[in-house]
Design a protein around this motif. Structure first.
Motif, short mmCIF file in Angstrom:
data_model
loop_
_atom_site.label_atom_id
_atom_site.label_comp_id
_atom_site.label_asym_id
_atom_site.label_seq_id
_atom_site.Cartn_x
_atom_site.Cartn_y
_atom_site.Cartn_z
N ASN A 240 0.85 -1.20 0.00
CA ASN A 240 0.00 0.00 0.00
C ASN A 240 0.88 1.25 0.00
O ASN A 240 0.61 2.22 -0.71
CB ASN A 240 -0.92 0.06 1.23
N ARG A 244 1.52 -0.34 -4.77
CA ARG A 244 1.53 -1.57 -5.58
C ARG A 244 0.29 -2.40 -5.26
O ARG A 244 -0.15 -2.42 -4.11
CB ARG A 244 2.77 -2.43 -5.27
N GLY A 246 -2.05 -6.03 -5.15
CA GLY A 246 -1.91 -7.48 -4.94
C GLY A 246 -0.81 -7.83 -3.95
O GLY A 246 -0.61 -7.15 -2.96
N TYR A 347 -14.13 -8.02 -11.04
CA TYR A 347 -15.04 -7.88 -9.89
C TYR A 347 -16.18 -8.88 -10.01
O TYR A 347 -16.62 -9.47 -9.03
CB TYR A 347 -15.59 -6.45 -9.81
N ALA A 374 -11.11 -4.75 -2.76
CA ALA A 374 -12.07 -5.16 -3.79
C ALA A 374 -13.12 -6.11 -3.19
O ALA A 374 -14.31 -6.00 -3.48
CB ALA A 374 -11.35 -5.82 -4.97
N PRO A 392 -17.08 -0.89 -7.78
CA PRO A 392 -15.62 -0.98 -7.84
C PRO A 392 -14.92 0.38 -7.68
O PRO A 392 -13.70 0.43 -7.52
CB PRO A 392 -15.35 -1.52 -9.25
N THR A 425 -5.67 4.16 -0.96
CA THR A 425 -5.43 3.25 -2.09
C THR A 425 -6.53 3.41 -3.12
O THR A 425 -6.63 2.61 -4.06
CB THR A 425 -5.39 1.78 -1.62
O1 F6P Z 1 -4.31 -1.37 -3.59
C1 F6P Z 1 -4.82 -2.28 -2.69
C2 F6P Z 1 -5.68 -3.35 -3.37
O2 F6P Z 1 -6.21 -4.18 -2.35
C3 F6P Z 1 -4.93 -4.19 -4.43
O3 F6P Z 1 -4.25 -5.31 -3.90
C4 F6P Z 1 -6.05 -4.58 -5.37
O4 F6P Z 1 -5.60 -5.00 -6.66
C5 F6P Z 1 -6.81 -3.29 -5.44
O5 F6P Z 1 -6.75 -2.75 -4.12
C6 F6P Z 1 -8.24 -3.42 -5.85
O6 F6P Z 1 -8.74 -2.11 -6.03
P1 F6P Z 1 -9.02 -1.54 -7.53
O7 F6P Z 1 -9.99 -2.54 -8.03
O8 F6P Z 1 -9.58 -0.16 -7.28
O9 F6P Z 1 -7.78 -1.52 -8.36
#
Ligand code: F6P
Ligand code: ATP
Length: 443
Positions: A240, A244, A246, A347, A374, A392, A425
């Motif tokens: 975070n 980055r 995932g 999603y 997500a 989303p 994020t």
């Molecule tokens: O950035 C944190 C996170 O949990 C990532 O691991 C994930 O890919 C992302 O959020 C999902 O959010 P978005 O769908 O807005 O990219």
């Protein structure tokens, strides 16, 4: 007709259409069951719509007294029949426009009425699933009348005590003509689910296909005992901080502080005495976030709660994704709900894998879920009926505990902030910023 898998919907739906016909005396939770079933199906992207005959009747008889529902009242009978016909006509039009599951919400308490609906649907190629709610626990019925009926539009502006008495009189009018489904053994050819005393006993008759069995299974899991669901993201992670996505990194020092504070936040919201079950994902950051919670809380790890799999983009920043996969980056912004990462998930995929979680949540009492951005958006969308295309883009801040409490008609929400700073994020459409302030629409 052969069944097919609809890749867009993500679940197997038959070419057939289903009319769920509610059956039961007043104040037996029919409207409650109808709206929850509609919410569940819509969450799964199955076009579903409730047709409430009471709403049609209110056009013609906005505040009727119990006498209106007496079968000897010819005027009342005529208006009630007209309301049912109008609801069924709208329902058939809705099916012609592509509807898949309609829920016809009325008492449908006589054999004649059920036969009439059944025949119309069969002629139009629509399957019928009768769902009856029977309840003879007087305490529950009285609570339903007090909580929901005495405050319904039928009694607006009236004394609640008088309203409750009139509603009891209304029930007694229905009791004179009500026949529980298949009471005489001559409705055995119908497909039906009979739920007695909120699931203490259920009877299932002639369930035909996958979609029907899913609806039935879902309805069998419902209960109305008071409970809440608490949702939290993991504490801020090392990824975070870097922007980055995932990965499986550990908590940042501030994320660690959140983990230490979470027990207090939970205690403040839950209280000391209520037993709580904690669900985390299988990733390090959620397990670490939940590790200081009281030992007597049951903890369970679910793979289904792992973050949306970003496939080849795992571990990248949004800027790196845009540089390496510009078309994918644009496609995701175009339709974030349906975009599937190469080698990963969309999603929509996450919603499908969360279905067992939702089913288990419905069966359970107090649960705290520590999960990811997500996944939390998808669970939140289920409870709060969020539009799938918008969910989303929702802002779910780190270091915040969300308490959701299902009520008769909707879900109540309270947020508890830990007041421990964390990066954002959230990402707006088109942006590649590492950390961006959410816009007001995303809140
Ligand atoms: O950035 C944190 C996170 O949990 C990532 O691991 C994930 O890919 C992302 O959020 C999902 O959010 P978005 O769908 O807005 O990219
Ligand atoms: P009416 O025929 O007047 O429309 P209804 O049967 O649709 O009545 P609801 O309006 O759905 O009744 O009643 C809502 C209440 O029923 C809620 O308080 C809810 O907690 C409760 N409830 C939900 N499920 C059940 C059930 N299976 N049996 C009895 N009560 C239930």
């Amino acid at each position: 007709m052969p069944s097919k898998t609809d890749n867009r919907v993500g679940v197997q739906v038959e070419d057939t259409k289903v009319c769920v016909v509610m059956v039961g005396l007043p104040a037996r939770g029919k409207s409650y069951i109808a709206q929850i079933a509609q919410r569940y199906l819509q969450w799964l992207s199955i076009p579903a719509q409730t047709f409430n005959v009471g709403n049609y009747r209110r056009n013609d008889a906005p505040q009727p007294t119990a006498d209106f529902f007496d079968t000897n009242n010819a005027e009342g009978e005529r208006k009630r029949r007209a309301a049912a016909e109008a609801a069924v006509a709208d329902m058939l039009a809705w099916f012609r426009g592509g509807g898949v599951v309609a829920i016809l919400d009325a008492t449908n308490s006589t054999k004649e009425r059920r036969r009439w609906i059944n025949d119309i649907c069969v002629t139009s190629g629509i399957e019928v699933l009768f769902v009856e709610s029977k309840c003879d626990e007087q305490e529950i019925i009285m609570a339903n009348i007090r909580d929901v009926k005495a405050t319904s539009p039928d009694y607006r502006g009236q004394d609640p005590e008088a309203a409750a008495q009139d509603f009891l009189d209304r029930i007694s009018k229905y009791e004179k003509i009500y026949k529980t489904i298949d009471e005489d053994g001559d409705e055995d050819e119908y497909t039906y689910l009979k739920i007695m005393n909120i699931g203490k006993q259920v009877i299932i008759n002639r369930i035909q296909d996958y979609l029907q069995s899913r609806i039935v299974y879902y309805l069998m899991n419902l209960h109305i005992r008071p409970r809440s669901v608490w949702l939290s993201r993991h504490g801020e992670s090392m990824y975070n901080l870097d922007g980055r996505i995932g990965g499986d990194t550990m908590l940042s020092p501030r994320g660690e502080q959140y983990a230490r504070k979470l027990p207090d936040l939970v205690r403040e919201s839950v209280g000391d005495d209520r037993p709580l079950t904690v669900w985390t994902s299988t990733l390090k950051r959620t397990i670490a976030t939940a590790r200081f919670l009281p030992l007597h809380y049951n903890q369970l790890q679910w793979k289904a709660l792992d973050e949306l799999d970003s496939g080849v983009c795992d571990g990248l920043t949004y800027q790196e994704i845009k540089d390496r996969f510009p078309d994918d980056f644009a496609a995701r912004d175009e339709d974030k709900y349906n975009y599937r990462y190469r080698g990963g998930e969309s999603y929509r995929d996450v919603v499908i894998r969360l279905e067992p979680i939702i089913m288990e949540l419905e069966r359970s009492e107090d649960i705290l879920i520590v999960t990811h951005q997500a996944v939390l958006r998808c669970i939140y969308a289920y409870f709060m009926k969020k539009d799938q295309a918008k969910s989303p883009w929702m802002n779910v801040p780190l270091h915040t505990l969300i308490k959701l409490t299902p009520r008769a008609y909707g879900t109540e929400e309270i947020r508890y902030e830990a007041n421990i700073p964390a990066v954002s994020t959230w990402r707006g459409k088109g942006s590649t910023a590492k950390h961006e302030n959410p816009t007001p629409e995303s809140l």
